[in-house]
Design a protein around this motif. Structure first.
Motif, short mmCIF file in Angstrom:
data_model
loop_
_atom_site.label_atom_id
_atom_site.label_comp_id
_atom_site.label_asym_id
_atom_site.label_seq_id
_atom_site.Cartn_x
_atom_site.Cartn_y
_atom_site.Cartn_z
N HIS A 1 -7.50 -0.82 -2.73
CA HIS A 1 -7.92 -1.74 -1.67
C HIS A 1 -8.48 -3.04 -2.23
O HIS A 1 -8.26 -4.11 -1.66
CB HIS A 1 -8.94 -1.05 -0.77
CG HIS A 1 -8.36 0.05 0.06
ND1 HIS A 1 -7.46 -0.18 1.08
CD2 HIS A 1 -8.50 1.40 -0.01
CE1 HIS A 1 -7.10 0.98 1.63
NE2 HIS A 1 -7.72 1.95 0.97
N ARG A 2 -9.18 -2.97 -3.35
CA ARG A 2 -9.70 -4.20 -3.96
C ARG A 2 -8.54 -5.05 -4.47
O ARG A 2 -8.57 -6.29 -4.39
CB ARG A 2 -10.64 -3.86 -5.11
CG ARG A 2 -11.84 -2.99 -4.75
CD ARG A 2 -12.81 -3.62 -3.78
NE ARG A 2 -12.35 -3.63 -2.39
CZ ARG A 2 -12.34 -2.54 -1.60
NH1 ARG A 2 -12.73 -1.37 -2.07
NH2 ARG A 2 -11.95 -2.65 -0.35
N MET A 3 -7.50 -4.43 -5.00
CA MET A 3 -6.35 -5.16 -5.49
C MET A 3 -5.62 -5.84 -4.33
O MET A 3 -5.24 -7.02 -4.42
CB MET A 3 -5.39 -4.22 -6.23
CG MET A 3 -4.16 -4.89 -6.81
SD MET A 3 -3.25 -3.78 -7.91
CE MET A 3 -2.98 -2.37 -6.84
N PHE B 1 -10.26 3.25 -4.30
CA PHE B 1 -11.14 2.08 -4.37
C PHE B 1 -10.41 0.89 -4.98
O PHE B 1 -10.42 -0.22 -4.44
CB PHE B 1 -12.38 2.41 -5.20
CG PHE B 1 -13.35 1.27 -5.32
CD1 PHE B 1 -14.25 1.01 -4.30
CD2 PHE B 1 -13.36 0.46 -6.44
CE1 PHE B 1 -15.15 -0.05 -4.41
CE2 PHE B 1 -14.25 -0.60 -6.56
CZ PHE B 1 -15.14 -0.85 -5.53
N GLY B 2 -9.76 1.10 -6.12
CA GLY B 2 -9.07 0.01 -6.80
C GLY B 2 -7.90 -0.53 -6.02
O GLY B 2 -7.62 -1.74 -6.04
N GLU C 1 0.83 -1.20 0.00
CA GLU C 1 0.00 0.00 0.00
C GLU C 1 0.87 1.25 0.00
O GLU C 1 0.60 2.21 -0.74
CB GLU C 1 -0.93 0.00 1.21
CG GLU C 1 -1.85 1.22 1.24
CD GLU C 1 -2.86 1.18 2.38
OE1 GLU C 1 -3.51 2.21 2.62
OE2 GLU C 1 -3.01 0.11 3.02
N ASP D 1 -6.95 -6.73 -1.51
CA ASP D 1 -7.82 -7.82 -1.06
C ASP D 1 -7.59 -9.07 -1.91
O ASP D 1 -7.56 -10.19 -1.40
CB ASP D 1 -9.29 -7.41 -1.15
CG ASP D 1 -9.68 -6.35 -0.12
OD1 ASP D 1 -8.92 -6.16 0.84
OD2 ASP D 1 -10.73 -5.71 -0.32
N GLY D 2 -7.45 -8.86 -3.21
CA GLY D 2 -7.21 -10.00 -4.10
C GLY D 2 -5.88 -10.69 -3.84
O GLY D 2 -5.79 -11.91 -3.88
N TYR E 1 -1.36 -0.77 -12.38
CA TYR E 1 -2.61 -0.20 -11.87
C TYR E 1 -2.44 1.29 -11.53
O TYR E 1 -3.25 2.13 -11.95
CB TYR E 1 -3.10 -0.95 -10.63
CG TYR E 1 -4.20 -0.20 -9.94
CD1 TYR E 1 -5.47 -0.11 -10.52
CD2 TYR E 1 -3.97 0.49 -8.75
CE1 TYR E 1 -6.48 0.63 -9.92
CE2 TYR E 1 -4.98 1.22 -8.15
CZ TYR E 1 -6.23 1.29 -8.73
OH TYR E 1 -7.22 2.03 -8.16
#
Length: 281
Positions: free
Chosen positions: A268-270, A265-266, A138, A272-273, A201
């Protein structure tokens, strides 16, 4: 038995393919041939000149300091974007002859690499960094995002390409991300994919920043002002094309579509994946 002679380019040192006939080649490409020509021209005395003028201390510093040339290029790109960037403009800003720059920066591609390296060198990632792979990744994404915010043109040199710049500062981000994931049970190939995915990203999310900066320089109004001016055309398009969800767009949706919020948004989703991938190992 004779010893094979390997021909190399006189400018870059790359191996050359022997000519089938005629003179042996001296350059590996037209670019190197052009560099050699520019170097010869820059050293020719001006017709009728009696003596070459001694350079001033300021000019001598410019031609001896590659970093100064790169800083001038970055500053110009920050002010006006990449479209106006050229060796001639940089030379004009520095007050020197354009050909003197080619002694230290051989081509526009090399200048691009040096600019990217310089920018990434502004925010080196800390060692060892925060605890935990997620906090590390992060942090690295946020640091790179900050670079794109400071230099909106950066994405135009690094995004959406399989031929990234030869820039140690940029490569250090990839290396740091891979080390952040070491020990999580992932194979080396997966580490490479994740590290590149994060960079890709961030760079892709930053592409709108370059477009917004260019639009702001040209039209001198904000994105919100632009949207307000096009509201009537927007409403006509919705009503004519039956777009029920888009028709609900208002201030909340406009705010959600800001590049900063899309990035958050992207990101945190990345992450998580990646966590789900590690848990499955």
């Amino acid at each position: 038995m004779g010893v094979a002679v390997v021909l190399t380019c006189v400018m870059c040192g790359r191996a050359l393919r022997p000519a089938e006939r005629g003179r042996p080649p001296r350059y590996c490409s037209r670019a190197c041939q052009a560099r050699a020509y520019r170097a010869r021209v820059s050293e020719r005395p001006t017709a009728g000149a009696r003596a070459k003028p001694r350079p001033t201390a300021e000019n001598a510093q410019v031609v001896q300091d590659q970093a100064l040339i790169v800083r001038a290029a970055v500053a110009l790109a920050d002010r006006e974007g990449l479209a106006t960037l050229s060796m001639r403009r940089i030379a004009a800003d520095l007050g020197v002859a354009v050909m003197s720059l080619y002694r230290y920066v051989g081509s526009r591609e090399e200048l691009n690499d040096l600019m990217v390296d310089s920018v990434f060198g502004e925010r080196p990632l800390p060692e060892p960094g925060p605890d935990g792979w997620r906090a590390k990744l992060e942090l690295s994404a946020r640091e790179e995002w900050a670079l794109h915010r400071a230099h909106p043109w950066l994405s135009q040199l690094v995004a959406v390409t399989t031929r990234p710049p030869v820039a140690p500062g940029l490569m250090a981000y990839t290396d740091w991300r891979m080390r952040a994931l070491a020990g999580q049970g992932l194979d080396f190939s997966t580490l490479v994919k994740i590290a590149i995915m994060i960079g890709t990203y961030v760079q892709s999310a930053a592409v709108p920043l370059a477009h917004e900066a260019r639009a702001a320089r040209g039209a001198r109004h904000t994105r919100r002002q632009w949207a307000a001016a096009r509201r009537e055309a927007f409403d006509r398009t919705i009503s004519a094309n039956r777009l029920p969800m888009v028709s609900e767009f208002g201030d909340e949706a406009f705010e959600a579509s800001e590049p900063e919020n899309i990035f958050e948004f992207g990101l945190h989703r990345m992450l998580d994946g990646i966590a789900a991938l590690i848990d499955a190992v």
